[in-house]
Design an enzyme around this catalytic site. Sequence first.
Site, PDB file in Angstrom:
ATOM      1  N   HIS A   1       0.815  -1.216   0.000  1.00  0.00           N
ATOM      2  CA  HIS A   1       0.000   0.000   0.000  1.00  0.00           C
ATOM      3  C   HIS A   1       0.852   1.271   0.000  1.00  0.00           C
ATOM      4  O   HIS A   1       0.379   2.339  -0.384  1.00  0.00           O
ATOM      5  CB  HIS A   1      -1.000   0.006   1.161  1.00  0.00           C
ATOM      6  CG  HIS A   1      -0.425   0.311   2.506  1.00  0.00           C
ATOM      7  ND1 HIS A   1      -0.094  -0.662   3.419  1.00  0.00           N
ATOM      8  CD2 HIS A   1      -0.140   1.496   3.114  1.00  0.00           C
ATOM      9  CE1 HIS A   1       0.363  -0.089   4.523  1.00  0.00           C
ATOM     10  NE2 HIS A   1       0.357   1.217   4.364  1.00  0.00           N
TER      11      HIS A   1
ATOM     12  N   ASP B   1      -0.141  -7.553   1.161  1.00  0.00           N
ATOM     13  CA  ASP B   1       0.383  -6.206   1.403  1.00  0.00           C
ATOM     14  C   ASP B   1       1.900  -6.184   1.566  1.00  0.00           C
ATOM     15  O   ASP B   1       2.439  -5.605   2.515  1.00  0.00           O
ATOM     16  CB  ASP B   1      -0.286  -5.575   2.630  1.00  0.00           C
ATOM     17  CG  ASP B   1      -0.030  -4.064   2.678  1.00  0.00           C
ATOM     18  OD1 ASP B   1       0.173  -3.469   1.611  1.00  0.00           O
ATOM     19  OD2 ASP B   1      -0.032  -3.494   3.787  1.00  0.00           O
TER      20      ASP B   1
ATOM     21  N   SER C   1       4.492   2.037   8.204  1.00  0.00           N
ATOM     22  CA  SER C   1       4.111   0.937   7.320  1.00  0.00           C
ATOM     23  C   SER C   1       5.302   0.424   6.513  1.00  0.00           C
ATOM     24  O   SER C   1       5.993   1.191   5.850  1.00  0.00           O
ATOM     25  CB  SER C   1       3.015   1.390   6.358  1.00  0.00           C
ATOM     26  OG  SER C   1       1.825   1.667   7.043  1.00  0.00           O
TER      27      SER C   1
END
Length: 557
Positions: free
Chosen positions: A206, A246, A317
């Site tokens: 992402h 992801d 992230s």
Amino acid sequence: MMLFKELYGIALVMGHFKNIRALSFSALSAVFFFCAGCSTIKQPSEVFVVPDYTEQDVLEHEKRRIAELSERNPVEALWRAGLLGDEAVSAQYAEAVYALLEKAVSESDFASAVRYYQSLEAAGFSGVKNLPLSKRQLFSEYLKNVPGLSVDEQLLPKTITDCVNATVTIWVDRGIRIQNGAGYADRVIGSGFFIDRRGYIVTNHHVISDLVDPKYEGYSRLFVKLARDAETRIPAKVVGYDALIDLALLKVEVDPPFVLALGSSAELAVGDKVSAIGTPLGLYGTITSGIVSSVDRKLFTTGSVLQIDAAVNSGNSGGPCIDSRMRVQAVVFAGILQYQGLNFAIPVEYLRQDLPYLYAGGRRSHVWIGAYGHTMKEGLKEVGLEVQYVMPGGVACRAGIEAGDVLTFVDGRRVYSLEDVQDVFRNFAPETIVSCSYTREGEARNALLYLDERPEQPGYEMYCSDLLSSSFIPIFGMGLAPASTLSSRRYVISKIIKGSIADESGFSETDPVYVAGVDFNEDKSAISAALSTRNKKKGYLDISIRIGSALDGPYYF
């Protein structure tokens, strides 16, 4: 994707989410269906029924279909030939796949060679023994250069500071964003870490999704910044990416100061100490510590993730989650900003399984067999995966698997749960044949499965392939039986799956239901149904209710 695709986009890109279960179930219609189309019910003109190959004309027709199929997909043709029970026909297509195996080996295309070998072995083709390479040698060649699977002792960190220097800041420059007549720098900031001396970096999909999304039409460039030099932007490229889990693999043309070794999060237990490293809110080289809060959070459509209480914020992230021995045990992918200590990370085992496919380049595709189910338990003991729905025309359907069957072995491995089956499936690429065993009313049976490519929205595929009365089983956990010959919208509930949306919404077996309409959001990732019922749990009051569900989730396989 993840828990559900729309929720995932909100949760991970924005860096927070709230009340996942409530949002994904009861409130889904309010969130997703403002752009839905008209309330219609579309039934397929024909529902697939497994052919009876004992009839000669049916058998000959299928042989012609297989011959046509072999031109574009020889492995599926081999599998379909095996379903006929004709050894001569199966041998013909096995020889064709073996020729492709030999060609792939001669061209050093070991990814394809492994897939062909696995399929022939599962189909029982003894000719694979004639290959110059053994199975072990073949897999060794396939994995030889994959980054992260071997440890580079010279570049391993010796201190926590070294671990910080093994991480990078991911910088996606999206140019200028115009807002209220003014221009602003538009960028995405995430984290990553080196796993190989050649400059390979792991991060989240992402974080770099704009660079690989064919629908994105804006400007974007990818850079990384080293922890030791936060001023220099180093150009990077995306090697491979996996939207479902992801993860993404990047490459930069620099010598990393340190590389992190991959551990085994199977060794982690609730309460073990872990540390997260990354660039939260643009603060380079930040490390936070905490414990593992849970090892079984089902936020993915394939597998479970870790919950940690180490502080995580926007920008973390893609960063590593390391243990006390400075090994990567997980990859941080989400945090809930307004709730401290509720953060999540991808187990390193998923990364290990993904790396060969990411290194091969491009989009990583996952597999499925067109079924839906839950782990079956006897008391507290897990005994297998109970199949609760089979999509007409799908792999499981053609292979003879039915609702009520319990999968017990896949590819020779004993499977006790849905998670076990998903773990086996993650090791395979689409267009591969595997063996399986299952029980039906206590009787053990065997079957061959062709692993098809998993669609983006499995629930939508099931809705389009089956009658509404059956497709509501995987979508809402509610089986319906027609209740009127005069109205195709009147049903009686014949089945409720425990813990499903229908169960949590208060529906019961034998409740009458009128389906007023079915809506989908724009990209067919979520569904909403308007129902009227006389609910016995509500004192037989006449009520109208709209229930919603994402069309992807952890129980499709």
